[in-house]
Design a protein around this motif. Structure first.
Motif: not given
Length: 319
Positions: A113-120, A196-202, A242-253
């Motif tokens: 999810a993380v690499p795919l979200a960043i690429i998208l 989680i992909l949707a939130h991280m990508m947006r 901000p990207v790291v913050n979003v990634v960490m929040l979604n990893l916590a989820f």
């Protein structure tokens, strides 16, 4: 790393510990108001009042709430999570295997999810307001709007029931071959990835677009650099915080929010373990799992704060 940075990091760690202490109080207080009686659950409906009173006394349920809280907290600090009331098993040993299963599911989900979200997110910025951006944004907006249990059941229906590609029940066990284990977690991992992909990508897209309005990006454009080079070399590195913050929040989820997914796919992780013992009103188990979830969530948010401090000089000099 200067003293100011060390001071800020120490403040974040101290705040995290304080917050975890306050959450432990809320967890303990919340478990005290759960409906039902564990003694009644163990002995059954035919138990006498005297038998119930004796069992409650043996389990320490007659002690004052403050005494029980500090006894529980003292045990946690010593690595003792207590004993499950429903089966008299050591909670720590029971949790270990469950935690490994949850982390295994979370790891492979994050790896996709993380690499795919960043690429998208990068592709959406590169083709802003064009069809790739609209397609990605529309798809992710739809995914983020759907409840996770609905997504899980839809994937189960099509890929397990109709097509038979994956098992509908994610059974894993010790010594299970790696390929079989990956097949077992395919559907729950796909469900979590879509969520989680949707939130991280947006959020990645929004962070990069915000940086794209900076003066140095306009300078790079005037120098004739291509759009993708500007995004990758200039915009993305400066939107890391901000990207790291979003990634960490979604990893916590991924670790904390897997309860529904584990129940849907009957996956033997922490979430399923928690639900099983909530039904039995096994308070020590509920407290232990709740505290683990809280520690993971607070810890990952603390890591996100520290990374933001290290990546963004403005956070080190708020004045």
């Amino acid at each position: 790393m200067n003293l100011l940075v060390l001071k800020l990091i120490a403040q974040r760690i101290a705040l995290g510990i304080l917050l975890l202490f306050l959450v432990s109080i809320l967890i303990f207080a919340g478990t005290q108001i759960l409906p039902g009686d564990v003694a009644q659950s163990i002995l059954g409906q035919g138990a006498t009042d005297q038998a119930l009173a004796n069992l409650r006394r043996e389990m320490g349920l007659d002690d004052p709430a403050v005494t029980r809280y500090f006894n529980w907290l003292g045990g946690i600090l010593q690595g003792d999570m207590g004993t499950a009331l429903s089966n008299n098993r050591d909670i720590a040993s029971s949790l270990w295997g469950r935690a490994q299963n949850t982390l295994f599911l979370a790891f492979w989900t994050a790896l996709v999810a993380v690499p795919l979200a960043i690429i998208l997110g990068l592709v959406a910025v590169r083709y802003q307001n064009r069809w790739p951006d609209r397609a990605i944004s529309g798809t992710t907006l739809t995914a983020i709007s759907l409840p996770e249990f609905f997504v899980g059941y839809v994937l189960m229906y099509f890929f397990a029931v109709k097509l038979g590609w994956f098992p509908s029940v994610s059974t894993v066990y010790d010594g299970m071959p790696f390929a079989d284990r990956m097949m077992a977690i395919a559907l729950p991992a796909a469900t979590l990835t879509l969520i989680i992909l949707a939130h991280m990508m947006r959020m990645t897209r929004a962070a990069i677009l915000n940086v794209m309005q900076s003066a140095y990006v306009e300078t790079a454009e005037l120098k004739g650099l291509g759009g993708l080079k500007i995004i990758w070399r200039h915009a993305f590195p400066n939107s890391v915080a901000p990207v790291v913050n979003v990634v960490m929040l979604n990893l916590a989820f991924l670790v904390v929010g897997v309860v529904v997914i584990e129940v849907i796919f009957v996956y033997p992780g922490l979430g399923q373990y928690l639900i099983d013992h909530v039904a039995k009103r096994d308070v020590p188990v509920v407290q232990a799992v709740g505290l683990i979830f809280a520690a993971v969530y607070i810890g990952l948010n603390m890591v996100a704060d520290i990374v933001s401090i290290l990546a963004n000089p403005r956070l080190r000099h708020p004045k």
